[in-house]
Design a protein around this motif. Structure first.
Motif, PDB file in Angstrom:
ATOM      1  N   PHE A  36       0.857  -1.180   0.000  1.00 36.34           N
ATOM      2  CA  PHE A  36       0.000   0.000   0.000  1.00 36.34           C
ATOM      3  C   PHE A  36       0.897   1.235   0.000  1.00 36.34           C
ATOM      4  O   PHE A  36       1.663   1.452   0.941  1.00 36.34           O
ATOM      5  CB  PHE A  36      -0.912  -0.006   1.231  1.00 36.34           C
ATOM      6  N   THR A  38       1.643   5.493  -1.810  1.00 37.67           N
ATOM      7  CA  THR A  38       1.196   6.662  -2.538  1.00 37.67           C
ATOM      8  C   THR A  38       2.444   7.375  -3.026  1.00 37.67           C
ATOM      9  O   THR A  38       3.460   7.417  -2.322  1.00 37.67           O
ATOM     10  CB  THR A  38       0.300   7.564  -1.667  1.00 37.67           C
ATOM     11  N   SER A  69      -2.902   4.069  -2.980  1.00 34.30           N
ATOM     12  CA  SER A  69      -3.954   4.679  -2.158  1.00 34.30           C
ATOM     13  C   SER A  69      -3.567   6.135  -1.939  1.00 34.30           C
ATOM     14  O   SER A  69      -2.750   6.443  -1.072  1.00 34.30           O
ATOM     15  CB  SER A  69      -4.062   3.945  -0.822  1.00 34.30           C
ATOM     16  N   ASP A  97      -6.377   2.497  -6.560  1.00 34.93           N
ATOM     17  CA  ASP A  97      -7.421   2.456  -5.521  1.00 34.93           C
ATOM     18  C   ASP A  97      -7.708   3.860  -4.998  1.00 34.93           C
ATOM     19  O   ASP A  97      -7.466   4.168  -3.822  1.00 34.93           O
ATOM     20  CB  ASP A  97      -6.959   1.530  -4.387  1.00 34.93           C
ATOM     21  N   LEU A 100      -9.814   4.301  -1.829  1.00 38.14           N
ATOM     22  CA  LEU A 100      -9.289   3.585  -0.654  1.00 38.14           C
ATOM     23  C   LEU A 100     -10.162   2.385  -0.286  1.00 38.14           C
ATOM     24  O   LEU A 100     -10.307   2.047   0.901  1.00 38.14           O
ATOM     25  CB  LEU A 100      -9.156   4.530   0.548  1.00 38.14           C
ATOM     26  N   TRP A 103      -7.645  -0.381   0.596  1.00 38.19           N
ATOM     27  CA  TRP A 103      -6.974   0.157   1.800  1.00 38.19           C
ATOM     28  C   TRP A 103      -7.818  -0.095   3.040  1.00 38.19           C
ATOM     29  O   TRP A 103      -7.329  -0.601   4.057  1.00 38.19           O
ATOM     30  CB  TRP A 103      -6.723   1.649   1.567  1.00 38.19           C
ATOM     31  N   GLN A 104      -9.094   0.230   2.983  1.00 37.54           N
ATOM     32  CA  GLN A 104      -9.964   0.058   4.142  1.00 37.54           C
ATOM     33  C   GLN A 104     -10.248  -1.417   4.415  1.00 37.54           C
ATOM     34  O   GLN A 104     -10.369  -1.827   5.576  1.00 37.54           O
ATOM     35  CB  GLN A 104     -11.268   0.827   3.933  1.00 37.54           C
ATOM     36  N   ALA A 108      -5.611  -0.707   6.612  1.00 31.50           N
ATOM     37  CA  ALA A 108      -4.324  -0.003   6.570  1.00 31.50           C
ATOM     38  C   ALA A 108      -4.461   1.351   7.267  1.00 31.50           C
ATOM     39  O   ALA A 108      -5.478   2.020   7.150  1.00 31.50           O
ATOM     40  CB  ALA A 108      -3.870   0.191   5.134  1.00 31.50           C
ATOM     41  N   TRP A 111       1.070   4.850   5.248  1.00 32.56           N
ATOM     42  CA  TRP A 111       1.870   4.664   4.032  1.00 32.56           C
ATOM     43  C   TRP A 111       3.326   4.553   4.465  1.00 32.56           C
ATOM     44  O   TRP A 111       3.819   5.449   5.160  1.00 32.56           O
ATOM     45  CB  TRP A 111       1.721   5.867   3.109  1.00 32.56           C
ATOM     46  N   THR A 113       2.264   0.339   3.932  1.00 31.68           N
ATOM     47  CA  THR A 113       1.883  -0.860   4.672  1.00 31.68           C
ATOM     48  C   THR A 113       2.047  -2.053   3.748  1.00 31.68           C
ATOM     49  O   THR A 113       1.666  -1.995   2.575  1.00 31.68           O
ATOM     50  CB  THR A 113       0.434  -0.769   5.165  1.00 31.68           C
ATOM     51  N   ARG A 465      -8.890  10.397   5.054  1.00 32.56           N
ATOM     52  CA  ARG A 465      -8.682   9.032   5.512  1.00 32.56           C
ATOM     53  C   ARG A 465      -9.723   8.736   6.574  1.00 32.56           C
ATOM     54  O   ARG A 465     -10.203   9.651   7.254  1.00 32.56           O
ATOM     55  CB  ARG A 465      -7.282   8.851   6.106  1.00 32.56           C
TER      56      ARG A 465
END
Length: 582
Positions: A36, A38, A69, A97, A100, A103-104, A108, A111, A113, A465
Motif C-alpha cells: 500500500f 502513494t 492509495s 485504488d 481507498l 486500503w480500508q 491499513a 503509508w 503498509t 482518511r
C-alpha cells in the motif's frame, strides 16, 4: 497468526503494468505481497527499492502488487499515477485504488503498509513502514518449503507486463542549473545528468541511481576539490562530485546505504536537492525530514536541522520539524525550502549567533493534511506538494507547485502568494536562463515560464482518511515480532523506541513524549474533540553471531492517525509495526 484471516479481494478503479484485472483467487498457489503506497511518500519510494531483491529472489513463488492509495488530489489522477509508476520503475502490477476501497478492507493506517498473503489466500504477515525487506525474505525462506511440502505452493509466471520504452532526450527531469553556456539538468528518469546547449543534448553523465538536485560550487572551492557540481542522488543515497571538464564523477558523501536511526552520517537518506549557502553545501534530506550540510573541502557531513519527526513545526534548527524537504533556494541570509509533504513554503533565517540558534519560519502551509490551490496570505493560501523554489531579482520566491501544475510567487514584503502560470505537467524546478525556465517533469522538457493573468480554479482540501474513534483513555499497542532467525536484542541498550505527539498538542493530556516500550497509556482531552495522533516507532532485530557481534536491522514507521474522541469509543489503538504475529 492466532486465527487465520482470509485476505479480502482486490478492488479499485483499474490496473497498471498488467494485461487485465487480477484477483487473489487466480493468484492462489503463490504468495502475494500487497504494498500500500502513494507516490508522494518518500517512505513508500524507499520500500519500492527495498523490495527489488526480494522480488528477484522469490520470482517464481511471490507476486508483488502495489495498491496505490492516494493522499493528495493530484495522486488520484490516473495519468499522474501512470507517470509515477514509470518514473519510479515499478516492475510489478499496480492496483489504482483512489477511493481507498482495498486500503480500508485491509485496515491499513499508514503509508507504506505491507501485507503478506499465503498461497491458500490467508494473511500471514503485516508490516508498517520501511526496513522490512530482510524480514520478508526470512519469512518467505521459512514458509516456501512448508507450503511446497503441503502441496499448496504452485509457482507460476509473473503477471507483470512492462510498458513501452520511452524515446526522448529527457525523462522526468527534476532540477536544472546554468553552468556557463550550458543548462545542466538532473534527469531523474534516465538516471543521468544531461548538458543542454540551445536545447540540444551535448553531453550525458551517467552512473547515478536517480539524480534530483544540482549545486554549482564557488570557483575557488571547485578548483580545490577537483569538481564543479554536486549531484544529489536520491535513490542512491549519495552525493556525487561531477567534473564537467573530464566528465568524471565520484562519490563525495554517502556509502549507498539508507541512513536509519542511530547510524553515523556516513550514510544518507534520499537527498533531494542541494544548494551552496553559508560556506557549505546544504542538503534537503527528504528521507528523514531534515536539512544536512556537506563541506566539500573537509568531506564533513553534519545534521543541521530537524529532529526526523515529520510535520510542520517552526523552531530553532535542531528542534524544527520538516516533511520531505525537496527544494532549496538562497536569498542572502535566508534559505528558502519547498517542504513538500506539508505543502509548505518555509525558510531558515541565519543569525549572528551559533547555527543552533537560527530559526525556521513558515510562509505558507499548515501541516501534513492541509493543502489546496488558493492565493492570498498565509491563512488563505494553499499549495499542493511543491518540489522546487527559486528567488528572483526582487527577492520574491517562485514556487514550483508540482501537484497543482502551477508556478506561484510569494512576496515576503507583503506576505501574499499569487499564481503566475497554470497548466504545467508536474513542474519540479525553476532556473534563471533567458528569463525563467520551468523544469516540467511530467512533460519531459524544459519550457519557458509564460506568466498568465487567468485565475485558476481554487480549492482547499484535507487528506481524506477514515477517522478512528477512540475513548478518552486509550491503551496504545505497537505489535512487533522479529523475523525468523532474529530477535529483539537489548544487551547493548534499548532496541525499541516510541514517540507520541498530537496535533493540536492539547489533544493529549497524558502520554506524550519518548520511551522505549512499544506501548503506552494515553489520556485524550474530550473538549478538544478531534485531531491527529503522531506515533513514531522503531525496533532493531538482530542475528546473534558467535561471540558478541550482532548483525542488526532497523524497522521503523511514523503514523499520523486522524482520531475523534467519543464517549463510547474503543479503549485500545493497535498499530502493527510488523511481523507474522502482528
Amino acid at each position: 497468526m492466532s486465527a487465520r484471516v482470509r485476505a479480502p479481494e482486490l478492488r479499485g478503479r483499474g490496473w497498471l503494468n498488467t494485461d487485465g484485472p487480477l484477483t487473489l483467487r487466480e493468484l492462489r498457489g503463490r504468495f502475494v505481497l500487497l504494498d500500500f503506497w502513494t507516490f508522494c511518500c518518500i517512505n513508500c519510494l524507499h520500500v519500492i527499492e527495498e523490495l527489488r531483491p526480494v522480488e528477484a529472489e522469490f520470482a517464481d513463488e511471490l507476486v508483488v502488487i502495489g495498491v496505490h492509495s492516494p493522499k493528495f488530489v493530484h495522486e488520484a489522477d490516473p495519468v499522474a499515477l501512470a507517470r509515477a509508476v514509470e518514473r519510479h520503475a515499478v516492475h510489478h502490477p499496480v492496483l489504482d485504488d483512489p477511493e481507498l476501497i482495498t486500503w480500508q478492507a485491509y485496515a491499513a493506517r499508514a503509508w507504506p503498509t505491507l501485507v503478506l498473503i499465503d498461497p491458500e489466500g490467508y494473511v500471514v504477515g503485516t508490516y508498517a513502514g520501511e526496513g522490512h525487506a530482510h524480514a520478508l525474505a526470512a519469512t518467505l525462506a521459512e514458509l516456501v518449503p512448508q507450503y511446497r511440502e503441503r502441496g499448496s505452493l504452485q509457482p507460476g509466471d509473473s503477471p507483470y507486463v512492462a510498458p513501452a520504452p520511452r524515446d526522448s532526450d529527457l525523462a522526468f527531469p527534476a532540477k536544472a542549473i546554468v553552468v556557463e553556456d550550458l543548462l545542466l539538468v538532473a534527469d531523474a528518469g534516465s538516471r543521468s545528468v544531461v548538458a543542454l546547449r540551445d536545447g540540444a543534448v551535448v553531453q550525458r553523465y551517467g552512473g547515478f541511481a536517480e539524480p534530483n538536485g544540482l549545486c554549482l560550487l564557488p570557483a575557488a572551492v571547485a578548483a580545490e576539490v577537483g569538481y564543479q557540481v554536486v549531484v544529489a542522488d536520491t535513490v542512491g543515497h549519495r552525493l556525487w562530485g561531477l567534473d564537467l571538464g573530464t566528465g568524471e564523477s565520484r562519490v563525495v558523501a554517502g556509502d549507498g546505504r539508507q541512513w536509519m536511526q542511530g547510524d553515523p552520517t556516513t550514510s544518507l537518506s534520499s537527498p533531494w536537492d542541494v544548494v551552496w549557502w553559508s560556506g557549505q553545501v546544504w542538503v534537503a534530506m527528504a528521507g528523514v525530514h531534515q536539512l544536512w550540510t556537506f563541506d566539500p573541502v573537509s568531506g564533513d557531513v553534519e545534521i543541521a536541522a530537524g529532529t526526523t519527526n515529520e510535520g510542520l513545526l517552526d523552531a530553532a534548527l535542531p528542534d524544527a520539524w520538516f516533511a520531505q524537504p525537496s527544494g532549496l533556494a538562497v536569498d542572502g541570509d535566508r534559505l528558502w525550502i519547498a517542504d513538500s509533504e506539508t505543502s509548505a513554503l518555509r525558510w531558515v533565517q541565519a543569525g549572528d549567533g551559533p547555527r543552533e540558534t537560527w530559526q525556521v519560519h513558515s510562509a505558507i502551509g499548515l501541516g501534513l493534511f492541509d493543502f489546496g490551490f488558493r492565493d492570498g496570505d498565509r491563512e488563505r493560501a494553499r499549495l499542493q506538494h511543491p518540489l522546487g523554489v527559486a528567488v528572483d531579482d526582487e527577492h520574491r520566491v517562485l514556487v514550483a507547485d508540482t501537484y497543482n501544475g502551477a508556478i506561484r510567487r510569494f512576496d515576503p514584503a507583503t506576505g501574499l502568494l499569487e499564481t503566475v502560470a497554470v497548466g504545467l505537467a508536474e513542474p519540479s524546478g525553476l532556473v534563471a536562463a533567458d528569463g525563467w525556465q520551468v523544469v516540467e517533469s511530467g512533460a519531459h522538457r524544459i519550457t519557458p515560464l509564460v506568466e498568465e493573468t487567468a485565475v485558476p480554479d481554487e480549492f482547499e482540501a484535507r487528506t481524506q482518511r477514515p477517522v478512528t474513534e477512540l475513548g478518552a483513555e486509550v491503551s496504545l499497542r505497537i505489535p512487533f515480532t522479529a523475523p525468523p532467525g532474529q530477535k529483539v536484542d537489548d544487551r547493548f541498550g534499548p532496541a525499541t523506541q516510541l514517540i507520541v505527539t498530537a496535533t493540536p498538542a492539547a489533544l493529549l493530556r497524558d502520554g506524550e513524549g519518548r520511551g522505549v516500550e512499544l506501548g503506552r497509556e494515553l489520556r485524550l482531552d474530550p473538549t478538544v474533540g478531534e485531531g491527529v495522533l503522531h506515533v513514531a516507532a522503531r525496533a532493531a532485530s538482530c542475528v546473534i553471531a558467535d561471540g558478541e557481534g550482532a548483525a542488526c536491522r532497523m524497522h521503523q514507521q511514523d503514523w499520523g492517525v486522524p482520531i475523534r474522541i467519543t464517549a463510547d469509543g474503543p479503549a485500545q489503538l493497535v498499530l502493527p509495526l510488523g511481523g507474522t504475529d502482528a
